[in-house]
Design an enzyme around this catalytic site. Structure first.
Site, PDB file in Angstrom:
ATOM      1  N   SER A  90      12.393  10.455   0.755  1.00  0.00           N
ATOM      2  CA  SER A  90      12.419   9.553  -0.395  1.00  0.00           C
ATOM      3  C   SER A  90      13.202  10.074  -1.584  1.00  0.00           C
ATOM      4  O   SER A  90      13.512   9.297  -2.491  1.00  0.00           O
ATOM      5  CB  SER A  90      10.985   9.255  -0.843  1.00  0.00           C
ATOM      6  OG  SER A  90      10.320  10.450  -1.203  1.00  0.00           O
ATOM      7  N   HIS A 145       8.119   5.466   3.692  1.00  0.00           N
ATOM      8  CA  HIS A 145       9.292   4.889   3.032  1.00  0.00           C
ATOM      9  C   HIS A 145      10.135   4.065   3.998  1.00  0.00           C
ATOM     10  O   HIS A 145      11.275   3.722   3.675  1.00  0.00           O
ATOM     11  CB  HIS A 145      10.138   5.992   2.393  1.00  0.00           C
ATOM     12  CG  HIS A 145       9.450   6.652   1.239  1.00  0.00           C
ATOM     13  ND1 HIS A 145       9.413   6.106  -0.023  1.00  0.00           N
ATOM     14  CD2 HIS A 145       8.739   7.804   1.167  1.00  0.00           C
ATOM     15  CE1 HIS A 145       8.725   6.892  -0.826  1.00  0.00           C
ATOM     16  NE2 HIS A 145       8.298   7.925  -0.131  1.00  0.00           N
ATOM     17  N   THR A 156       2.152   3.349   5.149  1.00  0.00           N
ATOM     18  CA  THR A 156       1.490   2.880   3.936  1.00  0.00           C
ATOM     19  C   THR A 156       1.364   1.369   3.964  1.00  0.00           C
ATOM     20  O   THR A 156       2.164   0.683   4.608  1.00  0.00           O
ATOM     21  CB  THR A 156       2.273   3.303   2.679  1.00  0.00           C
ATOM     22  OG1 THR A 156       1.566   2.868   1.519  1.00  0.00           O
ATOM     23  CG2 THR A 156       3.664   2.690   2.648  1.00  0.00           C
ATOM     24  N   LYS A 185       4.265  -0.195  -0.991  1.00  0.00           N
ATOM     25  CA  LYS A 185       5.719  -0.290  -0.843  1.00  0.00           C
ATOM     26  C   LYS A 185       6.109  -1.630  -0.201  1.00  0.00           C
ATOM     27  O   LYS A 185       5.890  -2.676  -0.776  1.00  0.00           O
ATOM     28  CB  LYS A 185       6.258   0.920  -0.101  1.00  0.00           C
ATOM     29  CG  LYS A 185       6.013   2.217  -0.887  1.00  0.00           C
ATOM     30  CD  LYS A 185       6.586   3.419  -0.206  1.00  0.00           C
ATOM     31  CE  LYS A 185       6.521   4.639  -1.099  1.00  0.00           C
ATOM     32  NZ  LYS A 185       5.143   5.082  -1.431  1.00  0.00           N
ATOM     33  N   THR A 207     -13.835   8.009   1.810  1.00  0.00           N
ATOM     34  CA  THR A 207     -12.989   7.057   1.094  1.00  0.00           C
ATOM     35  C   THR A 207     -13.549   5.654   1.265  1.00  0.00           C
ATOM     36  O   THR A 207     -13.952   5.273   2.366  1.00  0.00           O
ATOM     37  CB  THR A 207     -11.547   7.099   1.624  1.00  0.00           C
ATOM     38  OG1 THR A 207     -11.008   8.396   1.383  1.00  0.00           O
ATOM     39  CG2 THR A 207     -10.665   6.073   0.933  1.00  0.00           C
ATOM     40  N   THR A 213       8.694  17.617  -7.845  1.00  0.00           N
ATOM     41  CA  THR A 213       9.069  16.669  -6.790  1.00  0.00           C
ATOM     42  C   THR A 213      10.424  17.015  -6.204  1.00  0.00           C
ATOM     43  O   THR A 213      10.653  16.836  -5.002  1.00  0.00           O
ATOM     44  CB  THR A 213       9.080  15.233  -7.357  1.00  0.00           C
ATOM     45  OG1 THR A 213       7.813  14.979  -7.992  1.00  0.00           O
ATOM     46  CG2 THR A 213       9.303  14.221  -6.270  1.00  0.00           C
TER      47      THR A 213
END
Length: 260
Positions: free
Chosen positions: A45, A73, A101, A104, A133, A219
């Site tokens: 990414s 991504h 994911t 996105k 979670t 990053t």
């Protein structure tokens, strides 16, 4: 993914970015009896490049390793049904675990892994990050299902995004802006200074109504700070022309060097 590796407490070795020769050196040096997992991304990414998944899977077969591919991504944006680079390249069946994911491209939130039933059951039973979670709410699941079903049938959005990214890269380069080489929808613009990257981002938002995130250390490595653009299928050529004009004005205002 990195947090998971750290939390596992397992021994790890980091192979150089997309350097398969280095990866094989590490695998060859490892004890053949030691369980091994190769973790990597399909679309990276920050630079916008792509892993050679076929070659990585070949090395995994050769050295008795399993593979973990981060497709966050890429899902929805690549492949004939939006399954990601593994879908596009026809190698999904060779990857042990695929991480994706629901944000996105799918536009909701959450994430998933795709693997065989044994691995999924192990993670359901032993992974505290999953066990503790909160489950996705029904309304989010409904939104995800609608997105996934649509993008499995439609390539219009994927084609539009690729066309927009190609156009933005071209006009940035023509304007002399330091756009980095990228083979994907990600368009990184090199700045090389954390303060300037943040300042450019602030000016774009305050004066031009354009939101773009500055990408700074940790990053990316120090000295490679950048702005990262990801044009979508709804971004018109007029919008991108205005963006490049704004960037050229800011570059001149801040007395920054353009690309040769």
């Amino acid at each position: 993914m990195i947090a998971g590796i750290r939390n596992s407490g397992c021994e790890k070795q980091v192979w150089r970015h997309n350097d398969l020769v280095h990866l094989e050196e590490l695998l060859e040096a490892a004890d053949p009896e030691t369980p091994k997992l190769i973790a990597f991304e399909s679309v990276y990414s920050m630079d916008g490049d792509v892993a050679d998944i076929t070659a990585i899977c070949d090395l995994a077969d050769k050295y008795n390793a399993i593979t973990y591919c981060d497709e966050v991504h890429a899902v929805g944006m690549y492949g004939p049904r939006g399954g990601g680079i593994t879908d596009r390249d026809g190698v999904a069946h060779r990857v042990t675990i695929i991480e994706g994911t629901l944000g996105k491209a799918f536009g909701v939130m959450g994430g998933y892994i795709a693997a065989d039933q044994v691995i999924v059951d192990v993670i359901r039973s032993y992974a505290p990050g999953f066990i503790f979670t909160t489950s996705l709410s029904p309304v989010l699941v409904a939104g995800v299902l609608a997105s996934v079903r649509h993008l499995k049938q439609s390539s219009v959005e994927r084609e539009g995004q690729q066309a927009a990214a190609a156009y933005l890269k071209r006009i940035m380069a023509e304007a002399g802006l330091p756009v980095m080489n990228s083979t994907t929808h990600i368009v990184p613009l090199m700045v090389g200074d954390p303060v300037k990257a943040k300042r450019i981002s602030d000016i774009l938002l305050a004066e031009y109504g354009v939101y773009v995130q500055p990408i700074n250390f940790p990053t990316v490595p120090r000295g490679t700070e950048r702005l990262r653009f990801t044009p979508g299928p709804q971004h018109s050529t007029e919008m991108m022309d205005e963006l490049v004009q704004a960037l050229c004005e800011i570059w001149e205002r801040m007395e920054m060097r353009k690309a040769a």
